[in-house]
Design a protein around this motif. Sequence first.
Motif, PDB file in Angstrom:
ATOM      1  N   ASN A  35       0.711  -0.958   0.093  1.00  0.00           N
ATOM      2  CA  ASN A  35       0.304   0.895   0.054  1.00  0.00           C
ATOM      3  C   ASN A  35       0.864   1.005  -0.075  1.00  0.00           C
ATOM      4  OD1 ASN A  35      -2.722  -1.459  -0.201  1.00  0.00           O
ATOM      5  ND2 ASN A  35      -2.781  -1.515   2.339  1.00  0.00           N
ATOM      6  N   TRP A  36       1.805   0.832   0.597  1.00  0.00           N
ATOM      7  CA  TRP A  36       3.122   2.179   0.739  1.00  0.00           C
ATOM      8  C   TRP A  36       3.375   2.808  -0.571  1.00  0.00           C
ATOM      9  CZ3 TRP A  36       2.969   6.235   3.955  1.00  0.00           C
ATOM     10  CH2 TRP A  36       2.858   6.623   4.968  1.00  0.00           C
ATOM     11  N   ASP A  37       3.769   1.187  -1.117  1.00  0.00           N
ATOM     12  CA  ASP A  37       4.517   1.279  -2.287  1.00  0.00           C
ATOM     13  C   ASP A  37       3.593   1.924  -3.654  1.00  0.00           C
ATOM     14  OD1 ASP A  37       7.396   0.538  -2.226  1.00  0.00           O
ATOM     15  OD2 ASP A  37       6.160  -1.436  -2.557  1.00  0.00           O
ATOM     16  N   LYS A  38       1.844   1.960  -3.266  1.00  0.00           N
ATOM     17  CA  LYS A  38       1.139   1.981  -4.016  1.00  0.00           C
ATOM     18  C   LYS A  38       0.849   3.946  -3.857  1.00  0.00           C
ATOM     19  CE  LYS A  38      -2.117  -1.631  -4.824  1.00  0.00           C
ATOM     20  NZ  LYS A  38      -2.971  -2.362  -4.504  1.00  0.00           N
ATOM     21  N   PHE A  39       1.333   4.166  -2.794  1.00  0.00           N
ATOM     22  CA  PHE A  39       1.354   5.808  -2.553  1.00  0.00           C
ATOM     23  C   PHE A  39       2.426   6.346  -3.115  1.00  0.00           C
ATOM     24  CE2 PHE A  39       2.684   8.948   0.137  1.00  0.00           C
ATOM     25  CZ  PHE A  39       1.868   9.296  -0.442  1.00  0.00           C
ATOM     26  N   LYS A  41       3.815   5.041  -5.656  1.00  0.00           N
ATOM     27  CA  LYS A  41       3.226   5.267  -6.898  1.00  0.00           C
ATOM     28  C   LYS A  41       2.907   6.131  -8.039  1.00  0.00           C
ATOM     29  CE  LYS A  41       1.979   2.519 -11.655  1.00  0.00           C
ATOM     30  NZ  LYS A  41       1.201   0.965 -11.299  1.00  0.00           N
ATOM     31  N   ARG A  42       1.808   6.293  -7.130  1.00  0.00           N
ATOM     32  CA  ARG A  42       0.875   7.941  -7.657  1.00  0.00           C
ATOM     33  C   ARG A  42       1.161   8.897  -7.133  1.00  0.00           C
ATOM     34  NH1 ARG A  42      -2.447   5.408  -4.542  1.00  0.00           N
ATOM     35  NH2 ARG A  42      -3.071   6.440  -2.975  1.00  0.00           N
ATOM     36  N   ASN A  43       1.598   9.083  -5.616  1.00  0.00           N
ATOM     37  CA  ASN A  43       2.118  10.603  -5.582  1.00  0.00           C
ATOM     38  C   ASN A  43       3.467  11.155  -5.623  1.00  0.00           C
ATOM     39  OD1 ASN A  43      -0.316  11.722  -4.356  1.00  0.00           O
ATOM     40  ND2 ASN A  43       0.409   9.401  -3.194  1.00  0.00           N
ATOM     41  N   GLN A  44       4.063  10.301  -6.474  1.00  0.00           N
ATOM     42  CA  GLN A  44       5.759  10.601  -6.347  1.00  0.00           C
ATOM     43  C   GLN A  44       6.387  11.304  -5.208  1.00  0.00           C
ATOM     44  OE1 GLN A  44       7.824   8.854  -9.907  1.00  0.00           O
ATOM     45  NE2 GLN A  44       6.144   7.400  -8.991  1.00  0.00           N
ATOM     46  N   THR A  45       7.060  12.455  -5.710  1.00  0.00           N
ATOM     47  CA  THR A  45       7.617  13.395  -4.776  1.00  0.00           C
ATOM     48  C   THR A  45       6.905  14.698  -4.349  1.00  0.00           C
ATOM     49  OG1 THR A  45       8.686  14.355  -6.541  1.00  0.00           O
ATOM     50  CG2 THR A  45       9.959  12.439  -5.880  1.00  0.00           C
ATOM     51  N   SER A 102       9.796   0.252  -1.202  1.00  0.00           N
ATOM     52  CA  SER A 102      11.249   0.510  -1.969  1.00  0.00           C
ATOM     53  C   SER A 102      11.169   1.435  -3.065  1.00  0.00           C
ATOM     54  CB  SER A 102      11.174  -1.574  -2.637  1.00  0.00           C
ATOM     55  OG  SER A 102       9.911  -1.472  -3.327  1.00  0.00           O
ATOM     56  N   ARG A 103       9.999   1.645  -3.060  1.00  0.00           N
ATOM     57  CA  ARG A 103       9.460   2.203  -4.602  1.00  0.00           C
ATOM     58  C   ARG A 103      10.066   3.815  -3.974  1.00  0.00           C
ATOM     59  NH1 ARG A 103       7.016   2.793  -9.342  1.00  0.00           N
ATOM     60  NH2 ARG A 103       5.775   0.877  -8.310  1.00  0.00           N
ATOM     61  N   ALA A 104       9.824   3.886  -2.500  1.00  0.00           N
ATOM     62  CA  ALA A 104      10.063   5.218  -2.054  1.00  0.00           C
ATOM     63  C   ALA A 104      11.471   5.616  -2.024  1.00  0.00           C
ATOM     64  CB  ALA A 104       9.847   5.755  -0.838  1.00  0.00           C
ATOM     65  N   VAL A 105      12.277   4.401  -1.786  1.00  0.00           N
ATOM     66  CA  VAL A 105      14.050   4.321  -1.701  1.00  0.00           C
ATOM     67  C   VAL A 105      14.522   4.607  -3.499  1.00  0.00           C
ATOM     68  CG1 VAL A 105      16.232   2.933  -1.381  1.00  0.00           C
ATOM     69  CG2 VAL A 105      14.167   2.671   0.502  1.00  0.00           C
ATOM     70  N   TYR A 209      -5.983   3.422  12.914  1.00  0.00           N
ATOM     71  CA  TYR A 209      -7.458   3.809  11.586  1.00  0.00           C
ATOM     72  C   TYR A 209      -6.900   3.449  10.753  1.00  0.00           C
ATOM     73  CZ  TYR A 209      -9.915   6.516  15.015  1.00  0.00           C
ATOM     74  OH  TYR A 209      -9.715   6.772  16.510  1.00  0.00           O
ATOM     75  N   VAL A 210      -7.098   3.370   9.753  1.00  0.00           N
ATOM     76  CA  VAL A 210      -6.838   2.996   7.575  1.00  0.00           C
ATOM     77  C   VAL A 210      -7.290   4.186   7.425  1.00  0.00           C
ATOM     78  CG1 VAL A 210      -8.734   1.191   7.633  1.00  0.00           C
ATOM     79  CG2 VAL A 210      -6.869   1.154   5.839  1.00  0.00           C
ATOM     80  N   ARG A 211      -6.553   4.436   6.489  1.00  0.00           N
ATOM     81  CA  ARG A 211      -7.410   5.098   5.274  1.00  0.00           C
ATOM     82  C   ARG A 211      -7.460   5.163   4.107  1.00  0.00           C
ATOM     83  NH1 ARG A 211      -1.353   6.752   6.343  1.00  0.00           N
ATOM     84  NH2 ARG A 211      -1.177   8.767   7.814  1.00  0.00           N
ATOM     85  N   GLN A 212      -8.338   5.850   3.212  1.00  0.00           N
ATOM     86  CA  GLN A 212      -9.175   5.312   1.921  1.00  0.00           C
ATOM     87  C   GLN A 212      -8.011   4.255   1.827  1.00  0.00           C
ATOM     88  OE1 GLN A 212     -10.639   8.491   0.103  1.00  0.00           O
ATOM     89  NE2 GLN A 212     -12.637   7.047  -1.117  1.00  0.00           N
ATOM     90  N   ASP A 213      -6.391   4.888   1.462  1.00  0.00           N
ATOM     91  CA  ASP A 213      -5.604   4.017   0.287  1.00  0.00           C
ATOM     92  C   ASP A 213      -4.580   2.676   0.968  1.00  0.00           C
ATOM     93  OD1 ASP A 213      -3.942   5.018   2.190  1.00  0.00           O
ATOM     94  OD2 ASP A 213      -2.620   6.570   0.844  1.00  0.00           O
TER      95      ASP A 213
END
Length: 275
Positions: A35-39, A41-45, A102-105, A209-213
Amino acid sequence: MEPEYVAKAQTLLARDTKQVPDFWLNKYRQEASKNWDKFYKRNQTRFFKDRHWVQREFEELQRSGSGQQVKLLEVGCGVGNFAFPLLEANPELFIYACDFSSRAVDLVKANPLYTTDRCRAFVCDLTQDDLPGLVCQIDLDAGSATATVDIISMIFVLSAVPPEKMAAALHNIYNALRPGGRVLFRDYGLYDAAQLRFKPGCKLEDNFYVRQDGTMAFYFSTERTEALFKEAGFETVSLEYVFRKTTNVKEGLDVDRVFVQAKFEKPVNTLLAEE
């Protein structure tokens, strides 16, 4: 906190009695990295702003003028909003930057400011991986099998860790820090506006809590924060709530933000205890 604000917040939270079913609870926990990888991927920097405020809040990050290198480990580095402004401002710092995603790194390493002379980024699960060992593996100058650092930053990181895994994460961090070294901590505080905005059906457990993403967030009291770090072996240097009033331009509302900010130190006498 003002009693009226606390009472209002408690009333709002008391109305939310609907918790996420166990199936989805387990799924969110198992797929946290995905889910963080997707985050990213969607938002980049583009999502987070650079954290120029950290030097104002933590004098340990300011240039001392001694010329001695200070090794800092940033856990939960994201895309470098903490590391890169700090590297530019303080030439005495060397930063190890790690993240669950890994996407953030990869985005950190792709930044034009990234250079292994000042910063080395790597993927790490704080709750499972051997953090000191990973630091040692990427430190070309490490002279021992277990590397330790002078400072560890935890800026909006522990809140993303499921409560049952927080102790393991802090134990790992404790082992990566030299005796006398400090953890610089800032995270979401209890009754923060973001917590009060969650709709029924987003609560995994109390204050979690869990967010929508699909990403998760825990909201800390100062008491809970201190207890977690004390159990891991740290001593408290400072601990407080930080209150900020921000404006939601889209909705035309003033928003009360609540954060927990703290410094924790690994006792110097740890060396004696381990001998």
